[in-house]
Design a protein around this motif. Structure first.
Motif, mmCIF file in Angstrom:
data_model
loop_
_atom_site.group_PDB
_atom_site.id
_atom_site.type_symbol
_atom_site.label_atom_id
_atom_site.label_comp_id
_atom_site.label_asym_id
_atom_site.label_seq_id
_atom_site.Cartn_x
_atom_site.Cartn_y
_atom_site.Cartn_z
ATOM 1 N N HIS A 72 53.788 61.005 59.862
ATOM 2 C CA HIS A 72 52.546 61.779 59.770
ATOM 3 C C HIS A 72 52.701 63.220 59.278
ATOM 4 C CE1 HIS A 72 50.055 58.710 61.698
ATOM 5 N NE2 HIS A 72 51.042 58.519 62.554
ATOM 6 N N TYR A 73 53.905 63.787 59.322
ATOM 7 C CA TYR A 73 54.015 65.220 59.067
ATOM 8 C C TYR A 73 54.990 65.592 57.949
ATOM 9 C CZ TYR A 73 51.510 65.347 63.487
ATOM 10 O OH TYR A 73 50.588 65.148 64.468
ATOM 11 N N GLN A 74 55.390 64.628 57.144
ATOM 12 C CA GLN A 74 56.322 64.919 56.060
ATOM 13 C C GLN A 74 55.747 65.941 55.079
ATOM 14 O OE1 GLN A 74 59.647 63.719 55.212
ATOM 15 N NE2 GLN A 74 59.505 63.469 57.418
ATOM 16 N N ASP A 75 54.441 65.950 54.904
ATOM 17 C CA ASP A 75 53.812 66.854 53.934
ATOM 18 C C ASP A 75 53.245 68.119 54.579
ATOM 19 O OD1 ASP A 75 54.344 65.018 51.873
ATOM 20 O OD2 ASP A 75 52.479 63.931 52.271
ATOM 21 N N THR A 76 53.482 68.290 55.876
ATOM 22 C CA THR A 76 52.972 69.478 56.554
ATOM 23 C C THR A 76 53.806 70.697 56.180
ATOM 24 O OG1 THR A 76 52.141 68.199 58.438
ATOM 25 C CG2 THR A 76 52.519 70.544 58.794
ATOM 26 N N VAL A 77 53.149 71.726 55.688
ATOM 27 C CA VAL A 77 53.816 72.971 55.312
ATOM 28 C C VAL A 77 53.118 74.119 56.031
ATOM 29 C CG1 VAL A 77 54.449 74.529 53.444
ATOM 30 C CG2 VAL A 77 54.454 72.057 53.055
ATOM 31 N N LEU A 78 53.890 74.890 56.779
ATOM 32 C CA LEU A 78 53.379 76.040 57.518
ATOM 33 C C LEU A 78 54.233 77.244 57.134
ATOM 34 C CD1 LEU A 78 53.076 74.247 60.983
ATOM 35 C CD2 LEU A 78 51.198 74.704 59.391
ATOM 36 N N PRO A 79 53.910 77.901 56.031
ATOM 37 C CA PRO A 79 54.814 78.913 55.471
ATOM 38 C C PRO A 79 55.150 80.067 56.411
ATOM 39 C CG PRO A 79 52.660 78.943 54.372
ATOM 40 C CD PRO A 79 52.713 77.697 55.190
ATOM 41 N N VAL A 80 54.156 80.576 57.139
ATOM 42 C CA VAL A 80 54.429 81.701 58.031
ATOM 43 C C VAL A 80 55.273 81.240 59.223
ATOM 44 C CG1 VAL A 80 53.421 83.488 59.498
ATOM 45 C CG2 VAL A 80 52.313 82.869 57.340
ATOM 46 N N THR A 81 54.877 80.134 59.826
ATOM 47 C CA THR A 81 55.628 79.591 60.968
ATOM 48 C C THR A 81 57.084 79.353 60.590
ATOM 49 O OG1 THR A 81 53.627 78.498 61.786
ATOM 50 C CG2 THR A 81 55.720 77.732 62.668
ATOM 51 N N GLU A 82 57.304 78.735 59.443
ATOM 52 C CA GLU A 82 58.659 78.384 59.017
ATOM 53 C C GLU A 82 59.485 79.621 58.677
ATOM 54 O OE1 GLU A 82 57.881 75.631 55.846
ATOM 55 O OE2 GLU A 82 56.754 74.294 57.192
ATOM 56 N N SER A 83 58.857 80.607 58.051
ATOM 57 C CA SER A 83 59.573 81.834 57.711
ATOM 58 C C SER A 83 59.953 82.626 58.953
ATOM 59 C CB SER A 83 58.701 82.693 56.781
ATOM 60 O OG SER A 83 59.296 83.944 56.545
ATOM 61 N N VAL A 84 58.991 82.822 59.838
ATOM 62 C CA VAL A 84 59.221 83.583 61.066
ATOM 63 C C VAL A 84 60.252 82.893 61.949
ATOM 64 C CG1 VAL A 84 58.131 84.249 63.246
ATOM 65 C CG2 VAL A 84 56.995 84.752 61.086
ATOM 66 N N HIS A 85 60.198 81.568 61.979
ATOM 67 C CA HIS A 85 61.100 80.808 62.842
ATOM 68 C C HIS A 85 62.566 81.062 62.497
ATOM 69 C CE1 HIS A 85 63.188 77.100 64.275
ATOM 70 N NE2 HIS A 85 62.473 77.381 65.342
ATOM 71 N N LEU A 110 57.458 59.641 64.451
ATOM 72 C CA LEU A 110 56.114 60.204 64.340
ATOM 73 C C LEU A 110 56.060 61.246 63.225
ATOM 74 C CD1 LEU A 110 53.205 60.462 65.723
ATOM 75 C CD2 LEU A 110 54.184 62.481 66.835
ATOM 76 N N VAL A 111 57.040 62.147 63.220
ATOM 77 C CA VAL A 111 57.071 63.196 62.201
ATOM 78 C C VAL A 111 57.260 62.586 60.814
ATOM 79 C CG1 VAL A 111 58.407 65.147 61.314
ATOM 80 C CG2 VAL A 111 57.828 65.026 63.748
ATOM 81 N N LYS A 112 58.151 61.614 60.706
ATOM 82 C CA LYS A 112 58.397 60.977 59.408
ATOM 83 C C LYS A 112 57.138 60.284 58.878
ATOM 84 C CE LYS A 112 63.317 60.254 60.324
ATOM 85 N NZ LYS A 112 64.370 59.251 60.633
#
Length: 437
Positions: free
Chosen positions: A395-408, A391-393
């Motif tokens: 539909h979401y390969q281009d999804t970028v969430l800069p704050v979520t990814e940094s904080v995580h 599913l991720v491969k």
């Protein structure tokens, strides 16, 4: 403190007021706390002669601990609670009413009254409650649901289970909750629902989210599975989803959840979906094409009633532990080494989450355990849009969430549960300070 004519319900705002009064040595009149099952143990504790928050609230041990576990399973329930649970079970077992029965109705009415809502529909899990609510809200195949990517997989799984498609939204770097400012550019003609998550016990800015939702006429379903007891739950939404998993602030001894709402038509639809599509109070007469077997068992409801008595007291203990963390670790935030959560009146401290600013989070976690035998956790180690699934491969390969990814990459959960002792918490803080140094 509230006026004498308005009793404290002991949701989060009341508890913070109560805690500050106790911490400042102000006398607290327990009679001003609302009489309810949820407040029972809190009132009894405050009525103890010469009660002192510094000596009578948190647990203590005789000698310094050799290790601190993050969430030891054998301490999820106390001996006193076990006796209460066994007493409730003994009342139910001779009746044979293990699945349906009167305890369900009492459980639902207590939760509804505590949250000041008209309807509480108790379910077999928080996940099932979410699936039912999404179906009743009209979410179906191809519909989009805006939600964060840093929640437990159950949130996205519920959306997928009804044929919907999660649309991930970025978060606030300090609260870890989705923000209104990131929602609007995610809205399309397919958007059917907005699904904010109260992460770690902290409420998102629901008023700001509701302003956008109202503008576009999109319903809100709140995933509040980690935040029972937050003041104002459901004020701005169609419904609130709760979980009574054993790890939650109020847990049964198995799986359970609930949908809480003020909307009668919506509640009726939820009830039908929750039990095989049957019409309310009609035996085996279907009004919906299909439904689920998703009602709470009477036995779990009975257990929930036994454990419910401790909720307000346990939430006060969580608040006190959070306050100790913030007070003693504040100097290291001022040095720029960590970022602490803020004390707030819309937080019930399901988890205590810090950010490691000056250093490597994984290295800090490893050193805490290897050098000091202190166990911490990264609660959801993989973000939803970074899972290795088809599913991720797709539909979401281009999804970028800069704050979520940094904080995580920075966040770390420290041990916090009602029965954590002062000495254990001190060891956690001493270990963290040593590693940061």
């Amino acid at each position: 403190m509230k006026t004498a004519s308005c009793k404290m319900t002991c949701t989060s705002k009341d508890l913070l007021t109560l805690f500050n009064d106790l911490k400042n040595g102000k006398p607290v009149d327990a009679s001003r706390i609302e009489d309810s099952l949820i407040n029972q143990k809190l009132k009894q504790t405050l009525q103890k002669r010469n009660f002192d928050i510094n000596f009578n609230l948190l647990n203590k041990m005789d000698s310094p601990p050799l290790r601190v576990d993050f969430m030891p399973l054998h301490r999820l329930i106390t001996e006193e609670e076990i006796e209460d649970v066994l007493s409730e079970i003994k009342d139910v077992l001779p009746t044979g009413k293990f699945t349906s029965g009167p305890q369900v109705r009492v459980f639902e009415s207590e939760i509804a009254a505590f949250l000041n809502k008209k309807y509480c529909l108790a379910s077999s899990s928080g996940t099932d409650a979410m699936i039912v609510a999404l179906k009743a809200a009209g979410v179906g195949h191809g519909d989009e649901v805006i939600m964060p990517a840093n929640s437990f997989a159950a949130t996205e799984n519920a959306v997928l289970a009804v044929g919907g498609m999660p649309v991930f939204c970025d978060i606030d770097p300090d609260t870890f909750c989705m923000t209104a400012s990131n929602i609007e550019n995610r809205i399309t003609s397919k958007t059917k629902c907005i699904l904010p998550v109260h992460l770690y016990g902290k409420q998102p800015d629901m008023k700001a989210i509701a302003e956008i939702a109202d503008h576009y006429r999109i319903p809100i379903i709140e995933d509040a599975c980690q935040s029972i007891g937050v003041t104002g739950l459901g004020k701005y939404s169609l419904c609130t989803i709760l979980s009574f998993n054993p790890y939650k602030n109020l847990g049964t001894c198995g799986k359970a959840g609930a949908i809480v709402t003020d909307q009668q038509t919506f509640a009726t639809s939820c009830i039908e979906y929750m039990y095989h599509g049957f019409e309310l109070d009609q035996k085996n007469k279907k009004t919906a094409d299909y439904g689920f077997n998703s009602k709470i068992d009477n036995l779990q409801a009975a257990i929930g009633l036994a454990r419910m008595k401790y909720l307000s007291l346990n939430n006060l203990k969580r608040l006190s532990l959070a306050d100790r963390y913030i007070k003693h670790l504040q100097p290291y935030e001022e040095k720029g080494q960590i970022k602490l959560p803020k004390m707030a009146e819309d937080h019930v401290w399901h988890l205590f989450t810090i950010k490691i600013i000056n250093g490597n989070r994984d290295q800090v976690k490893e050193m805490l355990y290897n050098l000091h035998h202190v166990e911490t956790d990264v609660y959801y180690p993989i973000l939803s849009h970074q899972q290795k699934t088809s599913l991720v491969k797709t539909h979401y390969q281009d999804t970028v969430l800069p704050v979520t990814e940094s904080v995580h990459k920075q966040m770390l959960q420290l041990p916090l549960y009602p029965h954590l002792t002062i000495e254990e918490q001190d060891k956690v803080m001493e270990a963290l300070i040593d590693v940061l140094s």
